[in-house]
Write a protein that holds these residues in place. Sequence first.
Motif, short mmCIF file in Angstrom:
data_model
loop_
_atom_site.label_atom_id
_atom_site.label_comp_id
_atom_site.label_asym_id
_atom_site.label_seq_id
_atom_site.Cartn_x
_atom_site.Cartn_y
_atom_site.Cartn_z
N UNK A 142 2.38 4.63 7.41
CA UNK A 142 3.07 3.78 8.50
C UNK A 142 2.65 3.88 10.05
N UNK A 143 2.64 5.11 10.17
CA UNK A 143 2.34 5.57 11.58
C UNK A 143 0.76 5.44 11.71
N UNK A 164 -0.94 3.00 10.32
CA UNK A 164 -1.38 1.58 10.35
C UNK A 164 -0.92 1.20 11.76
N UNK A 165 0.20 1.72 12.51
CA UNK A 165 0.70 1.66 13.75
C UNK A 165 -0.53 1.86 14.78
N UNK A 166 -0.79 3.18 14.60
CA UNK A 166 -1.69 3.63 15.44
C UNK A 166 -3.21 2.99 15.47
N UNK A 167 -3.68 2.63 14.29
CA UNK A 167 -5.01 2.13 14.10
C UNK A 167 -4.89 0.52 14.66
N UNK A 168 -4.01 -0.14 14.45
CA UNK A 168 -3.78 -1.39 14.91
C UNK A 168 -3.42 -1.49 16.44
N UNK A 169 -3.06 -0.42 17.26
CA UNK A 169 -2.71 -0.33 18.52
C UNK A 169 -1.26 -0.58 18.55
N UNK A 170 -0.39 -0.90 17.89
CA UNK A 170 0.80 -1.43 17.93
C UNK A 170 1.76 -0.38 18.26
N UNK A 171 1.10 1.11 17.87
CA UNK A 171 1.98 2.27 18.02
C UNK A 171 1.27 3.25 19.07
N UNK A 172 0.86 2.99 20.12
CA UNK A 172 -0.05 4.02 20.72
C UNK A 172 0.77 5.34 21.02
N UNK A 218 -6.17 2.25 18.15
CA UNK A 218 -6.98 1.09 18.09
C UNK A 218 -8.30 1.01 17.11
N UNK A 219 -8.27 1.95 16.12
CA UNK A 219 -9.39 2.04 15.21
C UNK A 219 -8.82 1.63 13.95
N UNK A 220 -9.48 0.45 13.51
CA UNK A 220 -8.94 -0.31 12.38
C UNK A 220 -9.30 0.64 11.20
N UNK A 221 -10.17 1.63 11.07
CA UNK A 221 -10.32 2.38 9.91
C UNK A 221 -9.06 3.11 9.71
N UNK A 222 -8.43 3.67 10.71
CA UNK A 222 -7.45 4.12 10.58
C UNK A 222 -6.22 3.52 9.90
N UNK A 223 -5.86 2.35 10.40
CA UNK A 223 -5.13 1.33 9.84
C UNK A 223 -5.33 1.19 8.19
N UNK A 224 -6.74 1.33 7.65
CA UNK A 224 -7.12 1.04 6.44
C UNK A 224 -6.43 2.25 5.69
N UNK A 225 -6.94 3.15 6.25
CA UNK A 225 -6.48 4.67 5.54
C UNK A 225 -5.00 4.65 5.45
N UNK A 226 -4.29 4.18 6.43
CA UNK A 226 -2.70 4.29 6.30
C UNK A 226 -2.16 2.98 5.32
N UNK A 227 -2.96 2.14 5.17
CA UNK A 227 -2.51 1.14 4.12
C UNK A 227 -2.59 1.71 2.94
#
Length: 61
Positions: A17-18, A20-28, A37-46
């Motif tokens: 979840x952390x 995902x938050x960082x990858x989407x920019x919701x949790x800077x 802001x890197x969607x690659x990390x949001x995918x890894x987080x998911x």
Amino acid sequence: MRKALLIVGLLFLAIGLLWIGQGTGALPWPAASFMIGSLQWAEYGALLAAVGLILIWQSRR
């Protein structure tokens, strides 16, 4: 064994979840993170969060 699965599952879920938050920019946080802001990390987080949920589910069976 069940407690270990639960602990690892909760840890994976929290980290996922952390990420995902960082990858989407919701949790800077932290501000200098390369993951913000890197969607690659949001995918890894998911993926990591999904594995965590599976481990939590397995620990409850």
